[in-house]
Scaffold this motif. Sequence first.
Motif, PDB file in Angstrom:
ATOM      1  N   THR A  89       0.999  -1.235   0.037  1.00 61.15           N
ATOM      2  CA  THR A  89      -0.097  -0.101  -0.002  1.00 61.15           C
ATOM      3  C   THR A  89       0.934   1.251  -0.025  1.00 61.15           C
TER       4      THR A  89
ATOM      5  N   LYS B 228       0.715   5.837  -0.593  1.00 55.62           N
ATOM      6  CA  LYS B 228       0.003   7.115  -1.261  1.00 55.62           C
ATOM      7  C   LYS B 228      -0.189   7.187  -2.735  1.00 55.62           C
TER       8      LYS B 228
ATOM      9  N   ARG C 263      -0.375   4.661  -4.646  1.00 55.54           N
ATOM     10  CA  ARG C 263      -1.297   3.714  -5.032  1.00 55.54           C
ATOM     11  C   ARG C 263      -2.560   4.197  -4.794  1.00 55.54           C
ATOM     12  N   GLU C 264      -3.094   4.709  -3.444  1.00 55.50           N
ATOM     13  CA  GLU C 264      -4.237   5.040  -2.844  1.00 55.50           C
ATOM     14  C   GLU C 264      -4.781   6.196  -3.761  1.00 55.50           C
ATOM     15  N   ARG C 265      -3.689   7.423  -4.139  1.00 53.37           N
ATOM     16  CA  ARG C 265      -4.306   8.387  -4.695  1.00 53.37           C
ATOM     17  C   ARG C 265      -4.072   8.764  -6.129  1.00 53.37           C
ATOM     18  N   ILE C 266      -3.290   7.749  -6.669  1.00 52.49           N
ATOM     19  CA  ILE C 266      -3.030   7.910  -8.256  1.00 52.49           C
ATOM     20  C   ILE C 266      -3.458   6.746  -8.783  1.00 52.49           C
TER      21      ILE C 266
ATOM     22  N   ASP D 142      -4.639   3.591  -8.000  1.00 51.79           N
ATOM     23  CA  ASP D 142      -6.088   2.928  -7.960  1.00 51.79           C
ATOM     24  C   ASP D 142      -7.357   3.851  -8.749  1.00 51.79           C
ATOM     25  N   PRO D 143      -7.290   5.045  -8.404  1.00 51.91           N
ATOM     26  CA  PRO D 143      -8.257   5.786  -9.205  1.00 51.91           C
ATOM     27  C   PRO D 143      -8.054   5.675 -10.591  1.00 51.91           C
TER      28      PRO D 143
END
Length: 215
Positions: free
Chosen positions: A115, A117, A119-122, A124-125
């Motif tokens: 995991t 940031k 992956r979370e913010r760019i 995955d979306p």
Amino acid sequence: MIFDEFKQLAQSRRSIRDFSEEDVLPEDIRDIIDCARYAPSDTNSQTWDFIAVMNRDKIKEIEAFTWERLKEIAASAEQRGLAREAKMMVKSFGPYATAFGSAPAMVICLATPYTSKFRERIFDPLEFGSPEIWAEEGIKSSSLSIQNLMLAAHAKGLGTCPMTGPVLLAEQDLREYLNIAGDRQINMAVALGHPAAQPKMIARKEIDEILTIVK
Ligand SMILES: Cc1cc2nc3c(=O)[nH]c(=O)nc-3n(C[C@H](O)[C@H](O)[C@H](O)COP(=O)(O)O)c2cc1C
């Protein structure tokens, strides 16, 4: 540490499959994990976890269920007319995959979910990457930590053998036996102990065979 010392350490590490009766101390395990955790990891995600099995009976149980799975595979191969492969599975791969049997300790090296940031913010979306890619990313960092672990053990006079044999054969049994959560990948098992003997260096490919310099 000067380069020559590091080179000597790297070159003299060998996979150890025969261990003396001497036990490994919990402090030694903590020291080598302390080195493992300084490996680099993607976005410092530190996608590693370690389970140190320090009980010879438990290690013997792991050895026993690994053999059981291997023999099942060999029996099924024999039934399908693959007698030669079945025999090699037992005679050659069996001892290789269970070479941890005489070790006083075994470190099960896990890769935890990757995991970050990014992956979370760019990623995955944008639906960039896939679960397989992120699983592999975790394995990459975990593998670097395992190399640190093995060199640290070697520097302490301990021997290791990195092993995927028991994972390939008995991953599910290992999971159940050690209560490993489904979101953790079992990367490798590392046999650990005092070497019964120090094997000689073995050949490596020549530098010119593996290195391309682009100027
Ligand atoms: C990904 C991986 C899996 C391995 N699996 C096993 C294994 O199941 N059993 C074993 O005895 N050695 C295993 N090894 C150790 C290799 O056989 C060993 O590293 C190789 O032959 C080179 O020898 P050295 O480590 O002594 O330099 C594995 C090594 C790696 C990197």
